[in-house]
Design a protein around this motif. Structure first.
Motif, PDB file in Angstrom:
ATOM      1  N   MET A  13      49.966  31.793   7.355  1.00 10.84           N
ATOM      2  CA  MET A  13      49.895  30.347   7.507  1.00 10.84           C
ATOM      3  C   MET A  13      48.578  29.932   8.158  1.00 10.84           C
ATOM      4  O   MET A  13      47.889  29.028   7.668  1.00 10.84           O
ATOM      5  CB  MET A  13      51.075  29.866   8.353  1.00 10.84           C
ATOM      6  N   VAL A  14      48.192  30.605   9.220  1.00 10.87           N
ATOM      7  CA  VAL A  14      46.950  30.264   9.912  1.00 10.87           C
ATOM      8  C   VAL A  14      45.737  30.570   9.039  1.00 10.87           C
ATOM      9  O   VAL A  14      44.804  29.764   8.951  1.00 10.87           O
ATOM     10  CB  VAL A  14      46.876  31.014  11.271  1.00 10.87           C
ATOM     11  N   VAL A  15      45.746  31.717   8.357  1.00 15.92           N
ATOM     12  CA  VAL A  15      44.628  32.074   7.482  1.00 15.92           C
ATOM     13  C   VAL A  15      44.492  31.063   6.357  1.00 15.92           C
ATOM     14  O   VAL A  15      43.376  30.629   6.016  1.00 15.92           O
ATOM     15  CB  VAL A  15      44.813  33.513   6.931  1.00 15.92           C
ATOM     16  N   THR A  16      45.608  30.631   5.776  1.00 13.98           N
ATOM     17  CA  THR A  16      45.560  29.642   4.706  1.00 13.98           C
ATOM     18  C   THR A  16      45.023  28.313   5.207  1.00 13.98           C
ATOM     19  O   THR A  16      44.209  27.674   4.535  1.00 13.98           O
ATOM     20  CB  THR A  16      46.960  29.450   4.098  1.00 13.98           C
ATOM     21  N   LEU A  17      45.443  27.897   6.385  1.00 12.05           N
ATOM     22  CA  LEU A  17      44.938  26.643   6.945  1.00 12.05           C
ATOM     23  C   LEU A  17      43.440  26.713   7.226  1.00 12.05           C
ATOM     24  O   LEU A  17      42.696  25.777   6.917  1.00 12.05           O
ATOM     25  CB  LEU A  17      45.698  26.291   8.225  1.00 12.05           C
ATOM     26  N   VAL A  18      42.988  27.820   7.800  1.00 15.87           N
ATOM     27  CA  VAL A  18      41.562  27.961   8.112  1.00 15.87           C
ATOM     28  C   VAL A  18      40.734  27.993   6.828  1.00 15.87           C
ATOM     29  O   VAL A  18      39.712  27.305   6.715  1.00 15.87           O
ATOM     30  CB  VAL A  18      41.314  29.221   8.974  1.00 15.87           C
ATOM     31  N   LEU A  19      41.175  28.768   5.847  1.00 15.69           N
ATOM     32  CA  LEU A  19      40.448  28.822   4.583  1.00 15.69           C
ATOM     33  C   LEU A  19      40.472  27.479   3.872  1.00 15.69           C
ATOM     34  O   LEU A  19      39.490  27.087   3.225  1.00 15.69           O
ATOM     35  CB  LEU A  19      41.029  29.914   3.681  1.00 15.69           C
ATOM     36  N   GLY A  20      41.569  26.754   3.975  1.00 13.62           N
ATOM     37  CA  GLY A  20      41.644  25.425   3.379  1.00 13.62           C
ATOM     38  C   GLY A  20      40.671  24.453   4.015  1.00 13.62           C
ATOM     39  O   GLY A  20      39.999  23.688   3.315  1.00 13.62           O
ATOM     40  N   VAL A  21      40.571  24.490   5.327  1.00 13.37           N
ATOM     41  CA  VAL A  21      39.617  23.609   6.013  1.00 13.37           C
ATOM     42  C   VAL A  21      38.184  23.982   5.643  1.00 13.37           C
ATOM     43  O   VAL A  21      37.355  23.111   5.350  1.00 13.37           O
ATOM     44  CB  VAL A  21      39.837  23.667   7.547  1.00 13.37           C
ATOM     45  N   VAL A  22      37.887  25.277   5.631  1.00  5.76           N
ATOM     46  CA  VAL A  22      36.532  25.727   5.265  1.00  5.76           C
ATOM     47  C   VAL A  22      36.208  25.310   3.834  1.00  5.76           C
ATOM     48  O   VAL A  22      35.127  24.774   3.556  1.00  5.76           O
ATOM     49  CB  VAL A  22      36.398  27.259   5.439  1.00  5.76           C
ATOM     50  N   ALA A  23      37.131  25.528   2.910  1.00  8.00           N
ATOM     51  CA  ALA A  23      36.889  25.177   1.512  1.00  8.00           C
ATOM     52  C   ALA A  23      36.709  23.677   1.349  1.00  8.00           C
ATOM     53  O   ALA A  23      35.808  23.230   0.630  1.00  8.00           O
ATOM     54  CB  ALA A  23      38.040  25.673   0.645  1.00  8.00           C
TER      55      ALA A  23
ATOM     56  N   GLY B 234      47.919  31.503   0.426  1.00  6.24           N
ATOM     57  CA  GLY B 234      48.978  30.513   0.582  1.00  6.24           C
ATOM     58  C   GLY B 234      50.131  30.722  -0.380  1.00  6.24           C
ATOM     59  O   GLY B 234      51.293  30.506  -0.034  1.00  6.24           O
ATOM     60  N   ALA B 235      49.824  31.150  -1.603  1.00  3.65           N
ATOM     61  CA  ALA B 235      50.886  31.400  -2.572  1.00  3.65           C
ATOM     62  C   ALA B 235      51.772  32.559  -2.117  1.00  3.65           C
ATOM     63  O   ALA B 235      53.003  32.481  -2.203  1.00  3.65           O
ATOM     64  CB  ALA B 235      50.288  31.691  -3.945  1.00  3.65           C
ATOM     65  N   TYR B 236      51.153  33.610  -1.616  1.00  6.91           N
ATOM     66  CA  TYR B 236      51.954  34.729  -1.109  1.00  6.91           C
ATOM     67  C   TYR B 236      52.729  34.316   0.142  1.00  6.91           C
ATOM     68  O   TYR B 236      53.882  34.705   0.324  1.00  6.91           O
ATOM     69  CB  TYR B 236      51.075  35.944  -0.823  1.00  6.91           C
ATOM     70  N   GLY B 237      52.103  33.512   0.988  1.00  7.57           N
ATOM     71  CA  GLY B 237      52.795  33.031   2.177  1.00  7.57           C
ATOM     72  C   GLY B 237      54.002  32.175   1.827  1.00  7.57           C
ATOM     73  O   GLY B 237      55.050  32.270   2.465  1.00  7.57           O
ATOM     74  N   GLN B 238      53.877  31.343   0.793  1.00 10.32           N
ATOM     75  CA  GLN B 238      55.015  30.547   0.340  1.00 10.32           C
ATOM     76  C   GLN B 238      56.126  31.448  -0.181  1.00 10.32           C
ATOM     77  O   GLN B 238      57.304  31.174   0.004  1.00 10.32           O
ATOM     78  CB  GLN B 238      54.597  29.586  -0.778  1.00 10.32           C
ATOM     79  N   PHE B 239      55.744  32.518  -0.841  1.00 11.54           N
ATOM     80  CA  PHE B 239      56.723  33.434  -1.416  1.00 11.54           C
ATOM     81  C   PHE B 239      57.570  34.104  -0.344  1.00 11.54           C
ATOM     82  O   PHE B 239      58.764  34.313  -0.539  1.00 11.54           O
ATOM     83  CB  PHE B 239      55.994  34.483  -2.257  1.00 11.54           C
ATOM     84  N   ILE B 240      56.967  34.416   0.809  1.00 10.76           N
ATOM     85  CA  ILE B 240      57.707  35.139   1.853  1.00 10.76           C
ATOM     86  C   ILE B 240      58.024  34.277   3.064  1.00 10.76           C
ATOM     87  O   ILE B 240      58.541  34.791   4.056  1.00 10.76           O
ATOM     88  CB  ILE B 240      56.934  36.398   2.305  1.00 10.76           C
TER      89      ILE B 240
ATOM     90  N   LEU C  39      53.130  23.747   6.613  1.00  2.53           N
ATOM     91  CA  LEU C  39      51.717  23.976   6.890  1.00  2.53           C
ATOM     92  C   LEU C  39      51.044  24.768   5.775  1.00  2.53           C
ATOM     93  O   LEU C  39      49.854  24.583   5.515  1.00  2.53           O
ATOM     94  CB  LEU C  39      51.565  24.661   8.247  1.00  2.53           C
ATOM     95  N   LEU C  40      51.777  25.638   5.101  1.00  2.00           N
ATOM     96  CA  LEU C  40      51.216  26.360   3.961  1.00  2.00           C
ATOM     97  C   LEU C  40      50.875  25.411   2.820  1.00  2.00           C
ATOM     98  O   LEU C  40      49.849  25.582   2.150  1.00  2.00           O
ATOM     99  CB  LEU C  40      52.182  27.439   3.464  1.00  2.00           C
ATOM    100  N   VAL C  41      51.699  24.412   2.586  1.00  2.00           N
ATOM    101  CA  VAL C  41      51.407  23.447   1.527  1.00  2.00           C
ATOM    102  C   VAL C  41      50.160  22.635   1.862  1.00  2.00           C
ATOM    103  O   VAL C  41      49.335  22.354   0.986  1.00  2.00           O
ATOM    104  CB  VAL C  41      52.637  22.538   1.271  1.00  2.00           C
ATOM    105  N   ILE C  42      49.986  22.280   3.118  1.00  2.00           N
ATOM    106  CA  ILE C  42      48.778  21.559   3.522  1.00  2.00           C
ATOM    107  C   ILE C  42      47.549  22.442   3.312  1.00  2.00           C
ATOM    108  O   ILE C  42      46.530  22.001   2.768  1.00  2.00           O
ATOM    109  CB  ILE C  42      48.888  21.085   4.983  1.00  2.00           C
ATOM    110  N   GLY C  43      47.626  23.697   3.734  1.00  2.00           N
ATOM    111  CA  GLY C  43      46.512  24.621   3.529  1.00  2.00           C
ATOM    112  C   GLY C  43      46.248  24.888   2.057  1.00  2.00           C
ATOM    113  O   GLY C  43      45.094  24.987   1.633  1.00  2.00           O
ATOM    114  N   LEU C  44      47.306  25.005   1.271  1.00  2.00           N
ATOM    115  CA  LEU C  44      47.143  25.205  -0.173  1.00  2.00           C
ATOM    116  C   LEU C  44      46.461  24.007  -0.821  1.00  2.00           C
ATOM    117  O   LEU C  44      45.594  24.173  -1.689  1.00  2.00           O
ATOM    118  CB  LEU C  44      48.505  25.428  -0.831  1.00  2.00           C
TER     119      LEU C  44
END
Length: 104
Positions: A27-37, A61-67, A76-81
């Motif tokens: 979740m945190v990695v997806t959010l950080v990568l989303g902000v950077v992107a 984020g897709a893998y995070g949503q899966f698990i 928060l994963l959807v926001i990062g995605l």
């Protein structure tokens, strides 16, 4: 009829009381990568960074949503995605994953 237990934190997004270290990390990695992107997509010359961080953020984020196990993680994963996807698509429109490095 089963009654739900009162939420001790009072939040709708609270966890189930169990630790989820892998899900929280994703979740945190997806959010950080989303902000950077998203932020780097606003600059034309940073299309490599925005497209790659967006792509990795989408996959993470897709893998995070899966698990994912809790509503907080999914929210928060959807926001990062979303931020990763916008950054990825803008980066692709401005030059892509290999723009200027291969074939030019």
């Amino acid at each position: 009829m089963a009654q739900s237990q009162p939420n001790p934190t009072g939040s709708l997004l609270a966890t189930d009381g169990k630790p989820h270290p892998l899900q929280d990390t994703l979740m945190v990695v997806t959010l950080v990568l989303g902000v950077v992107a998203f932020v780097t997509a606003q600059f034309h010359n940073l299309h490599l960074l925005s497209s790659w961080s967006g792509l990795i953020g989408i996959l993470t984020g897709a893998y995070g949503q899966f698990i994912s196990a809790t509503t907080r993680e999914r929210f928060l994963l959807v926001i990062g995605l979303g931020a990763s996807a916008v950054g990825f698509f803008l980066g692709m429109a401005q030059g892509g994953l290999f723009g200027g490095l291969i074939g030019y």
